[in-house]
Design a protein around this motif. Sequence first.
Motif, PDB file in Angstrom:
ATOM      1  N   SER A  70     -61.339  62.363  90.464  1.00 14.92           N
ATOM      2  CA  SER A  70     -60.967  63.155  89.108  1.00 14.92           C
ATOM      3  C   SER A  70     -59.532  64.197  89.203  1.00 14.92           C
ATOM      4  CB  SER A  70     -61.989  64.517  89.095  1.00 14.92           C
ATOM      5  OG  SER A  70     -63.039  64.093  89.499  1.00 14.92           O
ATOM      6  N   PRO A  71     -59.324  63.471  87.953  1.00 11.91           N
ATOM      7  CA  PRO A  71     -58.007  63.889  87.450  1.00 11.91           C
ATOM      8  C   PRO A  71     -58.206  66.070  87.153  1.00 11.91           C
ATOM      9  CG  PRO A  71     -58.635  62.626  86.080  1.00 11.91           C
ATOM     10  CD  PRO A  71     -59.739  62.365  87.005  1.00 11.91           C
ATOM     11  N   GLY A  72     -56.507  65.870  87.730  1.00 10.43           N
ATOM     12  CA  GLY A  72     -56.989  67.382  88.122  1.00 10.43           C
ATOM     13  C   GLY A  72     -56.971  67.883  89.223  1.00 10.43           C
ATOM     14  N   ALA A  73     -57.399  66.846  90.138  1.00 10.30           N
ATOM     15  CA  ALA A  73     -58.365  67.250  91.528  1.00 10.30           C
ATOM     16  C   ALA A  73     -56.476  67.261  92.869  1.00 10.30           C
ATOM     17  CB  ALA A  73     -59.259  66.560  92.156  1.00 10.30           C
ATOM     18  N   GLU A  74     -55.945  67.676  92.020  1.00 15.34           N
ATOM     19  CA  GLU A  74     -54.773  67.013  93.156  1.00 15.34           C
ATOM     20  C   GLU A  74     -54.771  67.717  93.953  1.00 15.34           C
ATOM     21  OE1 GLU A  74     -53.942  66.970  90.028  1.00 15.34           O
ATOM     22  OE2 GLU A  74     -53.872  64.818  89.461  1.00 15.34           O
ATOM     23  N   GLY A  75     -55.433  68.992  94.429  1.00 15.28           N
ATOM     24  CA  GLY A  75     -54.710  69.782  95.253  1.00 15.28           C
ATOM     25  C   GLY A  75     -56.123  69.391  96.153  1.00 15.28           C
ATOM     26  N   CYS A  76     -56.456  68.588  96.410  1.00 16.60           N
ATOM     27  CA  CYS A  76     -57.762  68.195  97.507  1.00 16.60           C
ATOM     28  C   CYS A  76     -57.326  68.267  98.830  1.00 16.60           C
ATOM     29  CB  CYS A  76     -58.477  67.255  96.264  1.00 16.60           C
ATOM     30  SG  CYS A  76     -58.211  65.210  96.710  1.00 16.60           S
ATOM     31  N   LEU A  77     -57.790  68.552  99.082  1.00 15.92           N
ATOM     32  CA  LEU A  77     -57.070  68.407 100.839  1.00 15.92           C
ATOM     33  C   LEU A  77     -57.929  67.070 101.565  1.00 15.92           C
ATOM     34  CD1 LEU A  77     -55.533  69.842 102.657  1.00 15.92           C
ATOM     35  CD2 LEU A  77     -57.060  70.565 103.444  1.00 15.92           C
ATOM     36  N   LEU A  78     -57.085  66.240 102.257  1.00 13.32           N
ATOM     37  CA  LEU A  78     -57.801  64.665 103.379  1.00 13.32           C
ATOM     38  C   LEU A  78     -57.534  65.067 104.198  1.00 13.32           C
ATOM     39  CD1 LEU A  78     -56.282  62.006 100.740  1.00 13.32           C
ATOM     40  CD2 LEU A  78     -58.410  63.072 100.376  1.00 13.32           C
ATOM     41  N   SER A  79     -57.902  65.037 105.456  1.00 12.15           N
ATOM     42  CA  SER A  79     -58.030  64.958 106.779  1.00 12.15           C
ATOM     43  C   SER A  79     -57.223  63.723 107.001  1.00 12.15           C
ATOM     44  CB  SER A  79     -59.305  65.550 106.954  1.00 12.15           C
ATOM     45  OG  SER A  79     -59.954  66.141 106.723  1.00 12.15           O
ATOM     46  N   ASN A  80     -56.478  63.864 108.641  1.00 15.28           N
ATOM     47  CA  ASN A  80     -56.223  62.211 109.447  1.00 15.28           C
ATOM     48  C   ASN A  80     -57.810  61.583 109.214  1.00 15.28           C
ATOM     49  OD1 ASN A  80     -54.510  61.346 110.873  1.00 15.28           O
ATOM     50  ND2 ASN A  80     -55.891  61.740 112.462  1.00 15.28           N
ATOM     51  N   GLY A  81     -56.771  60.298 108.404  1.00 18.76           N
ATOM     52  CA  GLY A  81     -57.420  58.938 108.874  1.00 18.76           C
ATOM     53  C   GLY A  81     -58.496  58.234 106.960  1.00 18.76           C
ATOM     54  N   TRP A  82     -58.130  59.382 106.257  1.00 19.91           N
ATOM     55  CA  TRP A  82     -58.945  58.782 105.416  1.00 19.91           C
ATOM     56  C   TRP A  82     -57.991  58.121 104.303  1.00 19.91           C
ATOM     57  CZ3 TRP A  82     -61.748  61.631 101.241  1.00 19.91           C
ATOM     58  CH2 TRP A  82     -62.819  62.792 102.114  1.00 19.91           C
ATOM     59  N   THR A  83     -58.128  57.198 103.623  1.00 18.80           N
ATOM     60  CA  THR A  83     -57.806  56.154 103.096  1.00 18.80           C
ATOM     61  C   THR A  83     -58.076  56.623 101.573  1.00 18.80           C
ATOM     62  OG1 THR A  83     -58.229  54.774 104.819  1.00 18.80           O
ATOM     63  CG2 THR A  83     -57.619  53.412 102.399  1.00 18.80           C
ATOM     64  N   LEU A  84     -56.928  56.482 100.952  1.00 20.30           N
ATOM     65  CA  LEU A  84     -56.536  56.264  99.015  1.00 20.30           C
ATOM     66  C   LEU A  84     -56.647  54.695  98.848  1.00 20.30           C
ATOM     67  CD1 LEU A  84     -54.148  59.461  98.475  1.00 20.30           C
ATOM     68  CD2 LEU A  84     -56.854  58.861  98.199  1.00 20.30           C
ATOM     69  N   GLN A  85     -57.223  54.438  98.025  1.00 21.61           N
ATOM     70  CA  GLN A  85     -56.988  53.003  96.931  1.00 21.61           C
ATOM     71  C   GLN A  85     -56.808  53.681  95.379  1.00 21.61           C
ATOM     72  OE1 GLN A  85     -61.340  51.539  98.133  1.00 21.61           O
ATOM     73  NE2 GLN A  85     -60.007  49.890  99.354  1.00 21.61           N
ATOM     74  N   PHE A  86     -55.424  53.180  95.320  1.00 21.77           N
ATOM     75  CA  PHE A  86     -55.096  53.224  93.613  1.00 21.77           C
ATOM     76  C   PHE A  86     -55.947  51.577  92.698  1.00 21.77           C
ATOM     77  CE2 PHE A  86     -52.238  55.796  95.161  1.00 21.77           C
ATOM     78  CZ  PHE A  86     -52.665  57.197  95.155  1.00 21.77           C
ATOM     79  N   ILE A  87     -57.057  51.877  92.181  1.00 26.73           N
ATOM     80  CA  ILE A  87     -57.441  50.436  92.007  1.00 26.73           C
ATOM     81  C   ILE A  87     -57.208  50.433  90.347  1.00 26.73           C
ATOM     82  CG2 ILE A  87     -60.077  49.288  91.438  1.00 26.73           C
ATOM     83  CD1 ILE A  87     -60.988  51.245  94.243  1.00 26.73           C
ATOM     84  N   THR A  88     -57.173  49.378  89.650  1.00 26.44           N
ATOM     85  CA  THR A  88     -57.254  49.429  88.933  1.00 26.44           C
ATOM     86  C   THR A  88     -57.988  49.688  87.678  1.00 26.44           C
ATOM     87  OG1 THR A  88     -55.763  46.828  89.470  1.00 26.44           O
ATOM     88  CG2 THR A  88     -56.071  47.257  86.797  1.00 26.44           C
ATOM     89  N   PRO A  89     -58.120  50.610  86.192  1.00 22.83           N
ATOM     90  CA  PRO A  89     -58.961  50.467  85.262  1.00 22.83           C
ATOM     91  C   PRO A  89     -59.545  49.120  84.798  1.00 22.83           C
ATOM     92  CG  PRO A  89     -57.415  51.616  84.698  1.00 22.83           C
ATOM     93  CD  PRO A  89     -56.195  50.629  86.181  1.00 22.83           C
ATOM     94  N   ILE A  90     -60.860  49.425  84.566  1.00 24.69           N
ATOM     95  CA  ILE A  90     -61.650  47.936  84.718  1.00 24.69           C
ATOM     96  C   ILE A  90     -62.066  48.019  83.432  1.00 24.69           C
ATOM     97  CG2 ILE A  90     -63.665  46.371  84.833  1.00 24.69           C
ATOM     98  CD1 ILE A  90     -62.697  46.337  87.628  1.00 24.69           C
TER      99      ILE A  90
END
Length: 93
Positions: A70-90
Amino acid sequence: MTTIKVQYFGVPRLLTGKARDVFSFPGDGVTLEAILAHIGEAYGPQVLRECRRYLIVAHDPHTGRQHRVSPGAEGCLLSNGWTLQFITPITGG
């Protein structure tokens, strides 16, 4: 060491010229904000701005689940091996 895979779609993909990146960070976790800052350093403010506009989905390799960031969740912690996807808004119907 924390390694995060990043996949770009749409405008971020066009601007970076890449479909994906792999970034490594010291320590046992990394915040979304640190990943975004790294993308901004690597590709500049225009790419960073576009990435912030896109839907971000995080994939947890340990559980196989995906989570919308969610927007504003920039402080969330991700662990080793995670994948982030920046997906086009539809839009549409």
